[in-house]
Design an enzyme around this catalytic site. Structure first.
Site, PDB file in Angstrom:
ATOM      1  N   LYS A 172       0.874  -1.180   0.000  1.00 27.07           N
ATOM      2  CA  LYS A 172       0.000   0.000   0.000  1.00 27.07           C
ATOM      3  C   LYS A 172       0.908   1.226   0.000  1.00 27.07           C
ATOM      4  O   LYS A 172       1.637   1.476   0.943  1.00 27.07           O
ATOM      5  CB  LYS A 172      -0.890  -0.026   1.241  1.00 27.07           C
ATOM      6  CG  LYS A 172      -1.488   1.315   1.666  1.00 27.07           C
ATOM      7  CD  LYS A 172      -2.451   1.895   0.652  1.00 27.07           C
ATOM      8  CE  LYS A 172      -3.073   3.185   1.198  1.00 27.07           C
ATOM      9  NZ  LYS A 172      -2.092   4.286   1.353  1.00 27.07           N
ATOM     10  N   GLU A 205       7.079  -0.446  12.832  1.00 29.38           N
ATOM     11  CA  GLU A 205       8.064   0.616  13.080  1.00 29.38           C
ATOM     12  C   GLU A 205       7.281   1.913  13.202  1.00 29.38           C
ATOM     13  O   GLU A 205       6.751   2.424  12.219  1.00 29.38           O
ATOM     14  CB  GLU A 205       9.081   0.665  11.942  1.00 29.38           C
ATOM     15  CG  GLU A 205      10.343   1.418  12.318  1.00 29.38           C
ATOM     16  CD  GLU A 205      10.260   2.883  11.987  1.00 29.38           C
ATOM     17  OE1 GLU A 205       9.878   3.668  12.897  1.00 29.38           O
ATOM     18  OE2 GLU A 205      10.551   3.245  10.850  1.00 29.38           O
ATOM     19  N   CYS A 212      11.918   9.060  10.977  1.00 24.35           N
ATOM     20  CA  CYS A 212      11.492   8.430  12.230  1.00 24.35           C
ATOM     21  C   CYS A 212      12.633   8.356  13.237  1.00 24.35           C
ATOM     22  O   CYS A 212      12.417   8.437  14.444  1.00 24.35           O
ATOM     23  CB  CYS A 212      10.928   7.043  11.954  1.00 24.35           C
ATOM     24  SG  CYS A 212      12.060   5.956  11.063  1.00 24.35           S
TER      25      CYS A 212
END
Length: 483
Positions: free
Chosen positions: A179, A254, A288
């Protein structure tokens, strides 16, 4: 490619070896200008079901698992070669849709190729073990793929993170449905065009574009998937895990971080400043594992604040296509969120040293490189992920205090230590609650080094040899030899 070609191209979904259009479209904008540059087909539940059915058919035929594993390795090397042939197009499109510097977008596409090369070398080395049970038994293990791996890719490094999960999943023999992110799906489509040209079994790889609340939700809740791999926000990740728990679907998660670098009194300050340059401001802080907190010893605190802030003021901010060091953030919504956090930090008592607001002289979504000093460890700006070019500097006196501050959030993705003392460097990692620890260089490591978080930063590991363990499960075979 050029802008006209991007605008005129039909950006579609890739399902069971076919490119499929859709009546529903999502507009994609260039964050450096705020202008729409393309429209991408949004996959409906029909396309989701078709992708799952195609992946299941691929699993059933054994196209990826009944062949000699070296065949998978050869396929992945072809994929890597095709990706390298599309680096220029992928970099241009990635820069256009994300705003990041062209050099960074190029490096990201090259990294995607490297993932396939790296895991191609592991595809024929996924082995089981024999277990001695005496003469009456033959016992051994098989490490087999899950089946259908659904992978939800974030918008900040879409092609690279896509390859990070897709490559080991294919090496292990899984069929994969990706996706793509709704904000930056175009470069991932270029990636899949390269994969198609490499020649992969029908249904082995599938790409669905669409909104998370519709396409993504339909995909992760589908009853016939075997695994979910997600990189993104804590809120979305928790929602996915709750849905997965109802069907006992294993997940690799994550979920971001609030990472701290501890600067001890003996640190090399040039290393600290360069680590902030890359660790805090690379990709406009939309990373991140960004260095978002700098925990500095009191004896060098003022000097560090001065040097880091001076560096931040020199960064060239602008359109990634024209040589800027730092591009825009991904959307106007993201820019407003970052500004709001900065406003609240000032109200809470943090000292704004530089930045703190958008660049008023540019049309796109540009945030100034921002540094806050005198930040208290419990302030929002020191606790919550901002996902923007904002650094919080916190003072400490004792080593124990520094480790408490570094560990004092709900996250545990990465941490860092800056020191010239070997004993300090070696004693620090066991005291830091993080999946990865950097010493004297933020983002040290590479594709070969395992990556993943503790606590609310998620679970499971990507990258390195350890990532293969996320895409296989162990089956035991016990044979009685008694006659």
């Amino acid at each position: 490619m050029n802008l006209l070609e991007v605008r005129n191209k039909s950006w579609m979904n890739f399902v069971s070896g076919e490119w499929l259009p859709s009546t529903e479209l999502i507009d994609i904008e260039n964050p450096a200008t705020g202008q729409v540059i393309a429209s991408v087909a949004a996959a409906s539940e029909v396309e989701v079901s078709r992708a799952v059915a195609g992946a299941r058919a691929c699993v059933a035929t054994g196209a990826l698992t009944r062949c000699r594993p070296a065949v998978r390795a050869e396929m992945m090397m072809r994929i890597a070669s095709e990706i390298r042939d599309r680096v220029a197009d992928g970099a241009y499109v990635g820069c256009l849709e994300s705003g990041k510097p062209l050099k960074a977008a190029r490096a990201e596409f090259e990294e995607a190729a490297r993932y396939f090369e790296y895991y191609a070398g592991m595809a024929d080395k996924i082995e089981g073990t024999a277990i001695p049970l005496g003469d009456a038994y033959l016992d051994y293990t098989i490490r087999e793929p899950y089946g259908i791996s659904v992978q939800v890719v974030p918008w900040n490094f879409a092609p690279s993170i896509c390859a990070r999960s897709l490559a080991p999943a294919l090496a292990a023999g899984n069929a994969v449905i990706v996706k793509s992110p709704e904000l930056t799906p175009l470069a991932t489509i270029i990636l899949f065009e390269a994969i198609e040209r490499a020649g992969v079994p029908k249904g082995a790889v599938n790409l669905l574009c669409g909104l998370g609340k519709t396409t993504g939700a339909a995909l992760v809740s589908h009853p016939d998937i075997d695994q979910i791999v997600f990189t993104g926000s804590v809120q979305t990740g928790v929602s996915i895990m709750k849905a997965a728990a109802e069907r006992s679907v294993p997940c690799v998660m994550e979920l971001g971080g609030k990472s701290a670098g501890i600067v001890f009194a003996d640190a090399n300050l040039d290393q600290v400043v360069e680590s902030v340059r890359s660790g805090t401001f690379y990709n406009a802080g939309q990373v991140c594992s960004a260095l978002s907190r700098l925990v500095v010893h009191a004896s060098i605190y003022d000097v560090v604040v001065e040097q880091v802030s001076a560096m931040a003021r020199t960064l060239k901010v602008g359109d990634g296509l024209v040589g800027a060091e730092m591009g825009p953030v991904v959307s106007e919504h993201q820019l407003r969120k970052i500004e709001s956090v900065c406003d609240r930090a000032k109200t809470a008592g943090a000292r704004l040293v530089t930045g703190g607001q958008r660049l008023q002289d540019k049309a796109g979504w540009f945030m100034q490189p921002t540094v806050f000093a005198d930040v208290a460890p419990n302030m929002e700006i020191a606790q919550e992920e901002i996902f923007g070019p904002v650094l919080s500097i916190i003072k400490f006196d004792k080593d124990d205090e520094a480790f408490d501050i570094a560990n004092g959030t709900r996250f545990g993705l990465v941490s860092g230590v800056f020191t010239q003392r070997l004993d300090t460097a070696l004693k620090a990692p066991p005291r830091l609650n993080a999946g990865q620890v950097f010493i004297n260089e933020w983002f040290a490591g590479g594709i070969e080094t395992p990556f993943g978080g503790n606590r609310m930063s998620g679970h499971g590991r990507e990258k390195g040899q350890e990532a293969i363990e996320s895409y296989v499960r162990t089956k035991n075979v016990a044979i009685s030899l008694a006659v």
